[in-house]
Scaffold this motif. Structure first.
Motif, PDB file in Angstrom:
ATOM      1  N   VAL A  15       0.851  -1.191   0.000  1.00 22.91           N
ATOM      2  CA  VAL A  15       0.000   0.000   0.000  1.00 22.91           C
ATOM      3  C   VAL A  15       0.887   1.240   0.000  1.00 22.91           C
ATOM      4  O   VAL A  15       1.781   1.365   0.848  1.00 22.91           O
ATOM      5  CB  VAL A  15      -0.929   0.007   1.242  1.00 22.91           C
ATOM      6  N   TYR A  16       0.663   2.128  -0.969  1.00 21.31           N
ATOM      7  CA  TYR A  16       1.432   3.372  -1.093  1.00 21.31           C
ATOM      8  C   TYR A  16       0.548   4.574  -0.835  1.00 21.31           C
ATOM      9  O   TYR A  16      -0.655   4.552  -1.139  1.00 21.31           O
ATOM     10  CB  TYR A  16       2.010   3.507  -2.511  1.00 21.31           C
ATOM     11  N   LYS A  17       1.194   5.641  -0.324  1.00 27.34           N
ATOM     12  CA  LYS A  17       0.508   6.931  -0.210  1.00 27.34           C
ATOM     13  C   LYS A  17       0.413   7.561  -1.593  1.00 27.34           C
ATOM     14  O   LYS A  17       1.219   7.234  -2.478  1.00 27.34           O
ATOM     15  CB  LYS A  17       1.301   7.879   0.696  1.00 27.34           C
ATOM     16  N   THR A  18      -0.506   8.475  -1.793  1.00 27.67           N
ATOM     17  CA  THR A  18      -0.550   9.274  -3.021  1.00 27.67           C
ATOM     18  C   THR A  18      -0.540  10.750  -2.612  1.00 27.67           C
ATOM     19  O   THR A  18      -0.523  11.069  -1.419  1.00 27.67           O
ATOM     20  CB  THR A  18      -1.826   8.981  -3.854  1.00 27.67           C
ATOM     21  N   ASP A  19      -0.606  11.643  -3.596  1.00 32.28           N
ATOM     22  CA  ASP A  19      -0.613  13.081  -3.278  1.00 32.28           C
ATOM     23  C   ASP A  19      -1.886  13.467  -2.527  1.00 32.28           C
ATOM     24  O   ASP A  19      -1.922  14.482  -1.831  1.00 32.28           O
ATOM     25  CB  ASP A  19      -0.541  13.900  -4.582  1.00 32.28           C
ATOM     26  N   ASP A  20      -2.925  12.679  -2.700  1.00 32.87           N
ATOM     27  CA  ASP A  20      -4.203  12.950  -2.037  1.00 32.87           C
ATOM     28  C   ASP A  20      -4.287  12.103  -0.761  1.00 32.87           C
ATOM     29  O   ASP A  20      -4.259  10.866  -0.835  1.00 32.87           O
ATOM     30  CB  ASP A  20      -5.351  12.591  -2.997  1.00 32.87           C
ATOM     31  N   PRO A  21      -4.392  12.746   0.419  1.00 35.67           N
ATOM     32  CA  PRO A  21      -4.392  11.963   1.667  1.00 35.67           C
ATOM     33  C   PRO A  21      -5.582  11.001   1.783  1.00 35.67           C
ATOM     34  O   PRO A  21      -5.545  10.070   2.585  1.00 35.67           O
ATOM     35  CB  PRO A  21      -4.441  13.036   2.766  1.00 35.67           C
ATOM     36  N   GLU A  22      -6.614  11.218   0.985  1.00 29.79           N
ATOM     37  CA  GLU A  22      -7.802  10.353   1.054  1.00 29.79           C
ATOM     38  C   GLU A  22      -7.705   9.155   0.105  1.00 29.79           C
ATOM     39  O   GLU A  22      -8.610   8.319   0.057  1.00 29.79           O
ATOM     40  CB  GLU A  22      -9.065  11.163   0.715  1.00 29.79           C
ATOM     41  N   ILE A  23      -6.608   9.132  -0.704  1.00 27.72           N
ATOM     42  CA  ILE A  23      -6.481   8.058  -1.707  1.00 27.72           C
ATOM     43  C   ILE A  23      -5.177   7.288  -1.506  1.00 27.72           C
ATOM     44  O   ILE A  23      -4.114   7.885  -1.315  1.00 27.72           O
ATOM     45  CB  ILE A  23      -6.533   8.654  -3.144  1.00 27.72           C
ATOM     46  N   LEU A  24      -5.257   5.962  -1.541  1.00 29.86           N
ATOM     47  CA  LEU A  24      -4.066   5.112  -1.465  1.00 29.86           C
ATOM     48  C   LEU A  24      -3.951   4.301  -2.747  1.00 29.86           C
ATOM     49  O   LEU A  24      -4.950   4.074  -3.437  1.00 29.86           O
ATOM     50  CB  LEU A  24      -4.171   4.156  -0.266  1.00 29.86           C
TER      51      LEU A  24
END
Ligand code: TMP
Ligand code: ASP
Length: 245
Positions: A15-24
């Protein structure tokens, strides 16, 4: 593009973070484990197959009013999902007796279970994901009574939709495992994946108990032809989805 920050690596996904904190972003691996990772291996192509199957099944469930964490699949083994807090309960729904139910209760393999059985396990690898009672579940504060009721209702609805769909694909949905998550706006949604890793799927065109297995039991029990079984599930699911549209 910067390399995305890894948030968590599980047995079958990263699981990776994305630029949007609500989206992985979840990456589906080819790694396979069984018996709480005591058995390890690789199922070539599994990541893409499971990601694609999960996407179609999540979309099917969404079309039937079941909320899921799916956003989209930017590549065949990557799924963008809504960020949720996973409820640490593995929900198992059983239509036919197999696996741990047979081992723990002596119910013969293949016994039809009607109405479907809903079981809850504690999602805790260190403890071996033990089966929970309702009272233990509340003792551990894993969910509120209202959340548990919603989880049970959704799980049975999911079973209805998926059993009917797989049946149209010539596959019997024997049992499966679900995980749920809670979004930042407190919505309970279906999370994780639905794939041959997390379901028992029997080919209706086969009567031999080993030949009919199209799921991870082929890996667990060293039945061989694991990759081709997963591939056949994908092909049947794609045809089933196409037939619906
Ligand atoms: P079980 O019979 O071993 O309890 O498994 C029931 C279902 O849950 C079966 O479809 C496989 C799935 N499952 C998982 O997805 N993850 C797990 O860790 C386990 C033990 C089972
Ligand atoms: N996913 C679990 C594990 O590794 C068990 C299983 O699917 O059989 O260990």
């Amino acid at each position: 593009m910067t390399t995305p920050e890894k948030l968590y690596e599980g047995k079958a996904k990263i699981v990776y973070k994305t630029d949007d904190p609500e989206i992985l972003l979840t990456f589906y691996k080819d790694d396979a484990t069984a018996f709480n990772a005591q058995k390890r291996g690789t199922i070539v192509g599994k990541g893409q197959i499971n990601c694609t199957i999960s996407r179609h099944l999540f979309q099917l469930l969404e079309s039937q009013g079941i909320p899921t964490h799916l956003i989209d699949t930017p590549s065949p083994n990557e799924m963008r999902v809504r960020r949720v807090t996973i409820v640490p309960i593995e929900v198992i729904v059983r239509n036919i007796a197999a696996g741990s139910l047979c081992k723990q209760t002596g119910v013969p393999l293949g016994t039809l279970i009607k109405p479907a059985l809903v079981e809850y396990c504690y999602k805790n690898d260190a403890l071996g994901d033990p089966l929970l009672t309702r009272d233990r579940l509340f003792l551990l504060n894993l969910a509120t009574p209202e959340q548990l009721e919603e989880i049970r209702t959704l799980s049975l609805q999911i079973n209805q939709v998926l059993s009917e769909f797989f049946n149209q694909c010539g596959i019997t949905l024997v049992d499966f495992k679900l995980e749920f998550g809670i979004t930042s706006d407190q919505q309970l949604v279906l999370a994780d994946e639905i794939s041959p890793d997390t379901c028992r799927l029997w080919d209706q065109s086969q009567t031999d108990p080993n030949q009919r297995v199209m799921d991870k039991d082929r890996f667990r029990q060293d039945l061989g032809n694991v990759e081709s079984a997963y591939q056949r599930v994908l092909e049947r699911v794609l045809s089933g989805i196409q037939a619906q549209s």
